[in-house]
Design a protein around this motif. Structure first.
Motif, mmCIF file in Angstrom:
data_model
loop_
_atom_site.group_PDB
_atom_site.id
_atom_site.type_symbol
_atom_site.label_atom_id
_atom_site.label_comp_id
_atom_site.label_asym_id
_atom_site.label_seq_id
_atom_site.Cartn_x
_atom_site.Cartn_y
_atom_site.Cartn_z
ATOM 1 N N GLU A 90 0.819 -1.208 0.000
ATOM 2 C CA GLU A 90 0.000 0.000 0.000
ATOM 3 C C GLU A 90 0.858 1.266 0.000
ATOM 4 O OE1 GLU A 90 -3.141 -0.202 2.945
ATOM 5 O OE2 GLU A 90 -3.397 1.958 2.660
ATOM 6 N N LYS A 139 0.609 9.057 -6.667
ATOM 7 C CA LYS A 139 0.650 10.513 -6.526
ATOM 8 C C LYS A 139 1.217 11.155 -7.796
ATOM 9 C CE LYS A 139 1.380 13.339 -2.566
ATOM 10 N NZ LYS A 139 2.256 13.660 -1.477
ATOM 11 N N ASN A 182 0.821 4.119 -2.865
ATOM 12 C CA ASN A 182 0.472 5.519 -2.609
ATOM 13 C C ASN A 182 1.473 6.477 -3.233
ATOM 14 O OD1 ASN A 182 -1.803 4.908 -1.239
ATOM 15 N ND2 ASN A 182 -0.849 4.941 0.794
#
Ligand code: HAM
Length: 413
Positions: free
Chosen positions: A221, A229, A225
């Protein structure tokens, strides 16, 4: 008797029964690229090793592990592993930056990479590709992607996935690399040796790693992330948005793949690959992107550029098997002199023709005709006495008899 010498591992003979597909791939390239204003360029198969070290990049697998490099007269030479660097060298050396932009070039030919051979991966393989110089606007990216799709459609491949991504410019890429390094640092020891060395030099390449342990880390995870972005700067963002909107206008379906980083160092902003689900693990038929710094980096005047290359073996493996008969006409006759004469006349008129040089039985000759020709030109006793030829369409079995002097007209049945 000496040992039989075989073709080298990772190389293949292209045999006469397959050559029809190769001619088709080459002919369609000429047609599609010419119709978009591209001209063919042929550059040497070997170049100075330094061209690839500097051009393709010294952090890439290609330069570090896969080059066929040898020395001659104290010069280090390398068989080209790809052709973008060679075309850029030719662009600079031949003063093409003085031409009016864009300069649009295409090429085809053999490339060499010392890789582990497997389905879809050879050590000598062929690429067909284009390079376009001089346009920094996103229209050029869309033009090149749409040209790749047009070529694939022209050779009969319609069911392929276009994936695109933006690597940003060196400035925004630095920000992304920094964040990626920070997120990856705790896992560094668990990553493969290649990724460990990529970590400092080129962390983006880690996104592309196929080693299961590295893939697992990337799927966590935390890493997802960071990857999700948007780090690209406003200008790069706007450029990418425009590329996408042009692709929409052109009705080209695509998906954005944030893990798409490509295995060569020269890219900035748009990168893309076209993949097939029918190819197994080596599923990319086309790879390309923008490389605005390469011309300057190799000593030329700063010139934006974008291009792609496709693996022709992979394209060929996706084509439906089609049987192409090599000849238009096969002359069936038990008199070699008459057969010779008719064959020569047909050939002179541009009709491919052949005959049985061993004078086998009529039935055998007809059997052969059905295998290798679209038409049998039958010169039996009857036909010879009347100065006629019977022309049989071997597909439909329809047969007509025409005057010997008018035989060419029969091929339009
Ligand atoms: P690449 O992704 O290294 O890009 O290669 C392009 C295509 O060549 C691949 O998608 C694949 O179809 C084929 N290919 C590569 N290696 C092999 C192999 N060992 N065996 C069979 N096929 C292979 C380039 O080469 C860049 N020069 C593309 C480019 C042009 N970028 C901008 N302009």
């Amino acid at each position: 008797m000496g040992n039989i010498i075989k073709a080298q591992k990772g190389t293949k003979d292209i045999l006469p029964n397959e050559i029809g597909s190769w001619h088709m791939l080459e002919q369609k390239a000429l047609e599609v690229f010419t119709s978009a204003g591209f001209k063919e360029i042929r550059t040497p198969i070997f170049e100075a090793t330094e061209l690839f070290a500097r051009g393709v990049g010294d952090t890439t697998d290609i330069v570090n592990k896969e080059m066929y490099t040898f020395e001659k007269s104290e010069r280090s030479l390398t068989l080209r592993p790809e052709n973008t660097a060679g075309v850029v060298r030719a662009f600079i050396e031949n003063g093409m930056s003085r031409l009016s932009m864009p300069v649009k070039l295409w090429y085809k030919g053999p490339m060499f990479r010392y890789e582990r051979p497997q389905a879809g991966r050879q050590r000598q393989f062929h690429q067909v590709g284009v390079e376009m110089f001089g346009i920094k606007e996103p229209t050029a990216d869309a033009e090149v992607i749409s040209l790749a799709v047009a070529y694939l459609n022209a050779i009969g491949l319609n069911d392929l996935d276009v994936e695109i991504n933006s690597l940003g410019c060196p400035k925004c890429r630095e920000e992304f690399s920094k964040n990626l390094r920070n997120a990856l640092r705790p896992y560094l020891e668990k990553m493969c040796p290649d990724c460990q060395s990529r970590f400092e030099k080129n962390p983006l390449r880690i996104l592309d790693c196929k080693v299961p342990e590295c893939k697992e880390i990337l799927e966590s995870e935390e890493l997802q992330n960071v990857i999700a972005k948007d780090y690209i700067c406003d200008e790069c963002h706007e450029h990418f948005e425009k590329v996408k909107s042009y692709l929409n206008v052109l009705n080209i379906k695509y998906s954005v793949n944030k893990l798409l980083v490509r295995g060569l160092d020269y890219y900035n902003r748009t990168v893309f690959e076209i993949k097939s689900n029918n190819l197994g693990s080596q599923n990319a038929v086309c790879g390309g992107g923008r490389y605005d710094s390469l011309v300057g980096h190799l000593g030329g005047q700063d010139t934006p550029a974008v291009g792609f290359a496709m693996g022709m073996e992979r394209l060929k493996s996706l084509l439906p098997e089609t049987e192409v008969k090599p000849l238009t006409a096969y002359v069936v006759c038990d008199n070699s002199e008459h057969a010779f004469k008719l064959v020569n006349e047909l050939r002179e008129k541009g009709i491919s023709a052949d005959f049985d040089m061993t004078c086998k039985k009529f039935t055998k000759q007809l059997e052969k005709a059905s295998k290798i020709a679209n038409f049998a030109c039958i010169l039996g006793e009857d036909e010879l006495s009347k100065n006629e030829v019977s022309v049989k369409n071997m597909l439909t079995s329809k047969q007509i008899t025409v005057s010997r002097d008018d035989v060419v007209s029969a091929f339009v049945q």
